[in-house]
Design an enzyme around this catalytic site. Structure first.
Site: not given
Lengths: 369, 254
Positions: B95, B156, B182-183, B204-205
């Site tokens: 990535k 995040g 993301a997001g 992820n987050t």
């Protein structure tokens, strides 16, 4: 460069007596972006419940940006020779005690002992003395450190650009440099002689380091030496200035509180736990993605409470004497260590909080390949 | 089942490991939530220490490691990190994440493009993390990347699909897989991404910082499946006005 100090001064003068109401604080906490004027207001908040509200927002921001990870490191003092007469410091050349400097074999021994403790990220420290600790000596120490540690940083006297570049080439990724206080008049009184007397050269050091390839920088005051709220404001604006100028660097702030270091010095300001906590929370609210570092100057209970809220990086198992890991104890330390737990104990406590201890932030040498 | 990077995968949920409270959760996510692809930041692949273990030790043998170049500041660093990552993990999936700044962690499009050109030539399966920029996505497709990974909203933030109007053209125009990265903060956001036609999502987050990451991974996994099924069936259109016949209808249509 000193523009941000003037800005901090201006904001402080405007809001120094401004105590925001409960509703005003709540409004600030609802904001996506907190302004520096908001910071100045929040610094005057005394209401315990409001500080707790600030903590819950700070925790949310920290988790979103940094996840459940706490980076760990330990300092390695390789020399306590110093040419400065700083009135508050245990390494001051006014202080009459045995000066020591580790040779390269001894440095390796120290690193081996640290590694056995489980440390994998080190900050190499010296007193401020170009004769006894020349840059080449620091560079050699760093080179050895890269053989043992995933991450090597420095906390040494301010250097020139080419000197920083040579350390980047040796594999160093981070720099910590405390301005001690951003209030120039006080700074000059506290540093009556020696190279450290040059306020501007110290203040601009981080810029020089970042401009030649350092990945990380940590800045801050030594709280207690001058007006703490003004120094906090300056630190936050300093960090922001660095972020704007070096958007790719990882910037951290730290607010070490003055600790006795065997010198006859009483600081002008004493910072309560409550104020200290408030300063860290405000740092997180104003700068969501900036690292917040806490050292072993603070006691275990407070550190454990803060890692769950806003801290991203902390030292563990620190020895602040030259040769402290392999041979000596804590005699003639630069400052007194409050959290005397072993690395294993700190790690255990982090895990108990549901967080992951991490020693590697940058794979060694990525920036020097 | 879907094909990507030379592999056939059952799960369209990819998970990042950087923010996890405990790496042992990776194995549980693999077995309990069916996650097959784990993104691993090379900058954090430290050696085993007395107190911490290398993340790689926790990734099941059959799972796929997506090496992440996060922390790279330009294309040269990204390429070096990818090379180191391939050596360390034996995985060819990379990535490409090159951030413009540490404040917002927005990807640097120009450097990303340069890095991808080199890495494709070096034989990597390349997955660039990008802005939802159709032109950039097209160029990357031509270069030969495996998929594009546009952000849903800033890293995040948990704000979900904040760029729908920009993502949609990419999904419509690009032939290679589109992975929204993301997001994404909630399973419903992931479902929405899949309903829009994304091929996969990377989280992820939202998983790592939840109180039960494995259960949350399962929730995301189910949401991704649901969203994908709905996309395959074809969502019904939303109508501005009711379709019930009007008393005027007879007169108008005669």
């Amino acid at each position: 460069m000193t523009e941000f100090i003037r800005e901090a001064q201006k904001v402080w003068e405007e809001f120094k007596d401004y105590v925001p109401t409960y509703d005003e604080v709540c409004e600030i906490l609802e904001k996506e972006v907190v302004s520096i004027e908001d910071v100045a207001k929040l610094l005057n908040v005394e209401d315990k419940n409001l500080i707790l509200l600030m903590a819950s927002k700070a925790k949310k921001i920290t988790r979103e940006n940094f996840g459940k990870v706490i980076l760990l490191y330990a300092p390695l003092y390789i020399s306590n020779y110093c040419q400065n007469g700083c009135v508050y410091c245990g390494f001051s050349c006014r202080k009459n005690y045995k000066r020591e400097k580790l040779d390269l074999d001894e440095i390796e021994n120290e690193l081996r002992s640290m590694k056995e403790e489980g440390i994998d990220s080190v900050i190499i420290l010296t007193g401020e003395d170009r004769i006894h600790s020349p840059v080449d000596y620091i560079k050699q120490a760093c080179k050895i450190a890269t053989e043992y540690m995933s991450e090597v940083s420095i906390e040494v006297y301010p250097l020139f650009e080419e000197e920083y570049k040579s350390l980047v080439n040796a594999g160093v990724v981070g720099i910590t440099i405390y301005q001690e206080t951003y209030q120039k008049e006080d700074y000059e009184k506290l540093h009556p002689f020696g190279p450290k007397k040059d306020f501007d050269f110290r203040l601009s050091a981080v810029e020089r380091a970042l401009s030649v390839g350092f990945h990380e920088a940590c800045v801050g005051p030594l709280l207690g030496l001058s007006h703490p709220k003004k120094d906090v404001l300056c630190t936050l604006l300093h960090a922001e200035y660095l972020l704007d100028r070096f958007p790719k660097a990882e910037i951290s702030v730290s607010f070490p509180r003055f600790r006795s270091a065997g010198v006859d010095f009483v600081p002008r300001y004493t910072i309560s736990d409550k104020d200290f906590i408030k300063f860290l929370l405000i740092a997180r609210l104003y700068l969501p993605r900036v690292g917040i570092v806490i050292s072993t100057r603070e006691d275990a209970r407070l550190r454990d409470a803060l890692i769950d809220v806003c801290i991203t990086k902390m030292s563990a198992g620190s020895k602040t004497t030259v040769g402290g890991y392999a041979t000596q104890g804590e005699k003639d330390a630069q400052f007194e260590v409050e959290d005397r737990r072993t690395v294993a104990e700190v790690v255990e406590s982090i895990i108990k909080k549901g967080l992951r201890p991490e020693f590697t932030n940058w794979v060694r040498g990525v920036n020097s390949l | 089942m879907f094909e990507i990077g030379g592999k056939t995968l059952k799960s369209r949920l990819f998970v990042g490991t950087g923010k996890l409270p405990d790496y042992s959760l990776v194995e549980k996510m693999y077995y309990e939530a069916g996650v097959e692809v784990f993104a691993v930041a090379v900058r954090r692949i430290g050696p085993n220490t007395k107190h911490t273990k290398n993340v790689l030790e926790y990734i099941p043998k059959n799972a796929i490691i997506m090496v992440n170049t996060s922390g790279a500041q330009d294309h040269k660093e990204a390429v070096k990190i990818a090379m180191i990552g391939r050596e360390l993990t034996n995985s060819n999936w990379v990535k490409v994440e090159i951030e413009k700044d540490t404040k917002y962690l927005f990807p640097d499009s120009i450097e990303t493009l340069k890095a991808c050109e080199i890495l494709v030539k070096e034989g990597f399966n390349v997955f660039p993390y990008i802005y939802p920029d159709l032109n950039l996505a097209k160029e990357l497709e031509q270069i030969g990347v495996e998929a594009v990974m546009p952000l849903g909203s800033p890293i995040g933030t948990n704000k979900g699909i904040g760029c729908e109007v920009l993502l949609k053209p990419i999904i419509n125009e690009i032939k290679i897989p589109v992975i929204i990265d993301a997001g994404i903060g909630r399973p419903s956001h992931a479902a929405k991404a899949m309903e829009m036609g994304a091929d996969a999502v990377l989280i992820n987050t939202a998983i790592a910082t939840s109180s039960d990451p494995v259960k949350m991974a399962l929730a995301f996994s189910k949401a991704v499946e649901a969203g994908r099924l709905a996309f395959e069936v074809g969502l019904l259109k939303e109508y501005e006005y009711a379709q019930a016949s009007s008393p005027l209808e007879d007169f108008i249509t005669g």
